[in-house]
Design a protein around this motif. Structure first.
Motif: not given
Length: 127
Positions: A88-111
């Protein structure tokens, strides 16, 4: 110009391991939240793991204890170590980054702001 380039994924049997990497360029890597997402056929893209500028991490429940996200600021590279892989881990995997620096991390983070995204890399786990 910001670029995120994932390493080649791979195919493994259930229980195996893979490590993905994402090389970033064009911005100050260390200042941004970054993460890994995945999308299986017919399913929505989901967050897998994320890490902020201070190294704090967040994981989706189904990968906790099996995946580890990390980064090397000197190499501008994000990693995802995946152990005890399941079909069930089979998938296309993507890395992503925020466009704004210094934002905090939270559960369910989305860039934020649409985010910067890599091109994706395929991970296939066979039973």
């Amino acid at each position: 110009q910001v670029q995120l380039v994932e390493s080649v994924g791979g195919s493994v049997q259930a229980g195996g391991s893979l490590r993905l990497s994402c090389a970033a360029s064009g911005y100050t890597f260390s200042s941004y939240c970054m993460g890994w997402f995945r999308q299986a056929p017919g399913k929505e893209r989901e967050g897998v793991a994320a890490i902020d500028s201070d190294g704090r991490t967040s994981y989706v429940d189904v990968v906790k204890g099996r995946f580890i996200i990390s980064k090397d600021n000197a190499k501008n590279t994000l990693y995802l170590q995946m152990d005890s892989l399941k079909p069930e881990d089979t998938a296309m995997y993507y890395c992503a980054a925020d466009v704004t620096p210094g934002l905090g991390l939270y559960s369910g983070w989305w860039p934020d702001g649409g985010g910067y995204w890599g091109q994706g890399t395929q991970v296939t786990v066979s039973s």
